[in-house]
Design a protein around this motif. Structure first.
Motif, PDB file in Angstrom:
ATOM      1  N   GLU A 125       0.827  -1.206   0.000  1.00 18.91           N
ATOM      2  CA  GLU A 125       0.000   0.000   0.000  1.00 18.91           C
ATOM      3  C   GLU A 125       0.869   1.267   0.000  1.00 18.91           C
ATOM      4  N   ILE A 126       1.998   1.205   0.684  1.00 19.41           N
ATOM      5  CA  ILE A 126       2.928   2.337   0.670  1.00 19.41           C
ATOM      6  C   ILE A 126       3.468   2.525  -0.745  1.00 19.41           C
ATOM      7  N   ARG A 127       3.892   1.435  -1.372  1.00 21.96           N
ATOM      8  CA  ARG A 127       4.412   1.533  -2.740  1.00 21.96           C
ATOM      9  C   ARG A 127       3.347   2.062  -3.695  1.00 21.96           C
ATOM     10  N   GLU A 128       2.134   1.590  -3.549  1.00 22.04           N
ATOM     11  CA  GLU A 128       1.042   2.076  -4.394  1.00 22.04           C
ATOM     12  C   GLU A 128       0.746   3.547  -4.105  1.00 22.04           C
ATOM     13  N   GLY A 129       0.791   3.918  -2.834  1.00 21.60           N
ATOM     14  CA  GLY A 129       0.531   5.300  -2.447  1.00 21.60           C
ATOM     15  C   GLY A 129       1.556   6.280  -2.970  1.00 21.60           C
ATOM     16  N   LEU A 130       2.744   5.785  -3.269  1.00 18.64           N
ATOM     17  CA  LEU A 130       3.808   6.636  -3.809  1.00 18.64           C
ATOM     18  C   LEU A 130       3.855   6.605  -5.333  1.00 18.64           C
ATOM     19  N   SER A 131       2.920   5.920  -5.955  1.00 19.61           N
ATOM     20  CA  SER A 131       2.994   5.725  -7.405  1.00 19.61           C
ATOM     21  C   SER A 131       2.946   7.031  -8.199  1.00 19.61           C
ATOM     22  N   GLY A 132       2.470   8.098  -7.608  1.00 20.26           N
ATOM     23  CA  GLY A 132       2.440   9.388  -8.291  1.00 20.26           C
ATOM     24  C   GLY A 132       3.687  10.217  -8.079  1.00 20.26           C
ATOM     25  N   ASN A 133       4.683   9.649  -7.430  1.00 23.64           N
ATOM     26  CA  ASN A 133       5.943  10.344  -7.180  1.00 23.64           C
ATOM     27  C   ASN A 133       7.089   9.498  -7.722  1.00 23.64           C
ATOM     28  N   LEU A 134       7.878  10.102  -8.565  1.00 23.78           N
ATOM     29  CA  LEU A 134       8.975   9.373  -9.200  1.00 23.78           C
ATOM     30  C   LEU A 134      10.318   9.746  -8.606  1.00 23.78           C
ATOM     31  N   ARG A 136      14.401   8.853  -9.527  1.00 24.96           N
ATOM     32  CA  ARG A 136      15.286   8.238 -10.518  1.00 24.96           C
ATOM     33  C   ARG A 136      16.552   7.658  -9.884  1.00 24.96           C
ATOM     34  N   CYS A 137      16.720   7.819  -8.581  1.00 28.84           N
ATOM     35  CA  CYS A 137      17.976   7.421  -7.946  1.00 28.84           C
ATOM     36  C   CYS A 137      17.883   6.191  -7.044  1.00 28.84           C
ATOM     37  N   THR A 138      16.849   6.077  -6.221  1.00 29.98           N
ATOM     38  CA  THR A 138      16.921   5.171  -5.079  1.00 29.98           C
ATOM     39  C   THR A 138      16.366   3.782  -5.278  1.00 29.98           C
ATOM     40  N   GLY A 139      15.502   3.573  -6.219  1.00 34.38           N
ATOM     41  CA  GLY A 139      14.844   2.276  -6.319  1.00 34.38           C
ATOM     42  C   GLY A 139      13.748   2.111  -5.277  1.00 34.38           C
ATOM     43  N   TYR A 140      13.457   3.145  -4.507  1.00 37.82           N
ATOM     44  CA  TYR A 140      12.341   3.219  -3.561  1.00 37.82           C
ATOM     45  C   TYR A 140      12.504   2.384  -2.293  1.00 37.82           C
ATOM     46  N   HIS A 141      13.436   1.460  -2.230  1.00 36.09           N
ATOM     47  CA  HIS A 141      13.543   0.590  -1.060  1.00 36.09           C
ATOM     48  C   HIS A 141      13.687   1.408   0.231  1.00 36.09           C
ATOM     49  N   ASN A 142      14.631   2.339   0.255  1.00 32.20           N
ATOM     50  CA  ASN A 142      14.848   3.112   1.483  1.00 32.20           C
ATOM     51  C   ASN A 142      13.756   4.149   1.723  1.00 32.20           C
ATOM     52  N   ILE A 143      13.076   4.562   0.678  1.00 31.39           N
ATOM     53  CA  ILE A 143      11.935   5.468   0.852  1.00 31.39           C
ATOM     54  C   ILE A 143      10.821   4.725   1.578  1.00 31.39           C
ATOM     55  N   VAL A 144      10.545   3.510   1.139  1.00 29.46           N
ATOM     56  CA  VAL A 144       9.526   2.684   1.806  1.00 29.46           C
ATOM     57  C   VAL A 144       9.953   2.412   3.246  1.00 29.46           C
ATOM     58  N   LYS A 145      11.227   2.089   3.421  1.00 35.26           N
ATOM     59  CA  LYS A 145      11.762   1.831   4.757  1.00 35.26           C
ATOM     60  C   LYS A 145      11.597   3.062   5.662  1.00 35.26           C
ATOM     61  N   ALA A 146      11.820   4.244   5.121  1.00 34.96           N
ATOM     62  CA  ALA A 146      11.666   5.479   5.901  1.00 34.96           C
ATOM     63  C   ALA A 146      10.217   5.677   6.323  1.00 34.96           C
ATOM     64  N   ILE A 147       9.291   5.414   5.424  1.00 35.43           N
ATOM     65  CA  ILE A 147       7.877   5.573   5.750  1.00 35.43           C
ATOM     66  C   ILE A 147       7.475   4.562   6.821  1.00 35.43           C
ATOM     67  N   GLN A 148       7.966   3.338   6.706  1.00 33.26           N
ATOM     68  CA  GLN A 148       7.675   2.323   7.717  1.00 33.26           C
ATOM     69  C   GLN A 148       8.294   2.708   9.065  1.00 33.26           C
ATOM     70  N   PHE A 149       9.474   3.295   9.044  1.00 35.93           N
ATOM     71  CA  PHE A 149      10.129   3.757  10.260  1.00 35.93           C
ATOM     72  C   PHE A 149       9.270   4.816  10.943  1.00 35.93           C
ATOM     73  N   CYS A 150       8.793   5.776  10.172  1.00 34.87           N
ATOM     74  CA  CYS A 150       7.927   6.822  10.715  1.00 34.87           C
ATOM     75  C   CYS A 150       6.620   6.219  11.206  1.00 34.87           C
TER      76      CYS A 150
END
Length: 158
Positions: A125-134, A136-150
């Protein structure tokens, strides 16, 4: 002929006249000098311009400033009004949820909205919720991890 607009940005009243073709992102960046909101694609595809309008995440490049008449706007700068990072900003820092940082303000604003709407969002759901934001650098893994941390309520060290 300019149009008069009145709105609140990061808790401060803004009254000004703007060309009716002025985009909200142009008002924020060029007139108010709040450059944390980025312009990436100009077509509402990348999400770098995401801000909150009346508590909802919107893409500021896809709406006219006049459409924000009377609105409460929060930019990335408004998440940390007293200089202390918002928990989501701190989580992005703690979990290395950024590389070049260009998408980060929009990603953080979208993530704040995502958890406000769905505090117990799953990883998918986090990955889907971010689908409108691109990004080009991270591959999203740490972005998802940051959201889960919060989401977990943990706090990053100061």
């Amino acid at each position: 002929m300019d149009v008069a607009i009145r709105l609140t940005v990061n808790g401060k009243a803004v009254d000004m006249n703007v060309d009716p073709r002025t985009l909200l992102v142009q008002l924020i960046r060029e007139k108010l000098q709040l450059t944390g909101t980025h312009v990436g694609c100009d077509t509402a595809q990348c999400g770098a311009c995401t801000v909150q309008m009346n508590g909802r995440a919107v893409k500021a490049c896809s709406m006219l400033a006049a459409q924000a008449q009377g609105a409460q706007i929060t930019t990335i700068e408004g998440l940390a009004p007293d200089g202390e990072l918002h928990p989501m900003q701190a989580a992005f820092r703690e979990c290395h949820g950024l590389q070049c940082g260009f998408c980060t303000p929009g990603m953080v604003m979208a993530a704040v909205q995502l958890l406000a709407d769905k505090p117990q969002a799953s990883e998918s759901e986090i990955r889907e919720g971010l689908s409108g934001n691109l990004c080009r650098c991270t591959g999203y893994h740490n972005i998802v991890k940051a959201i889960q941390f919060c989401q977990s309520g943990q706090r990053a060290p100061a």
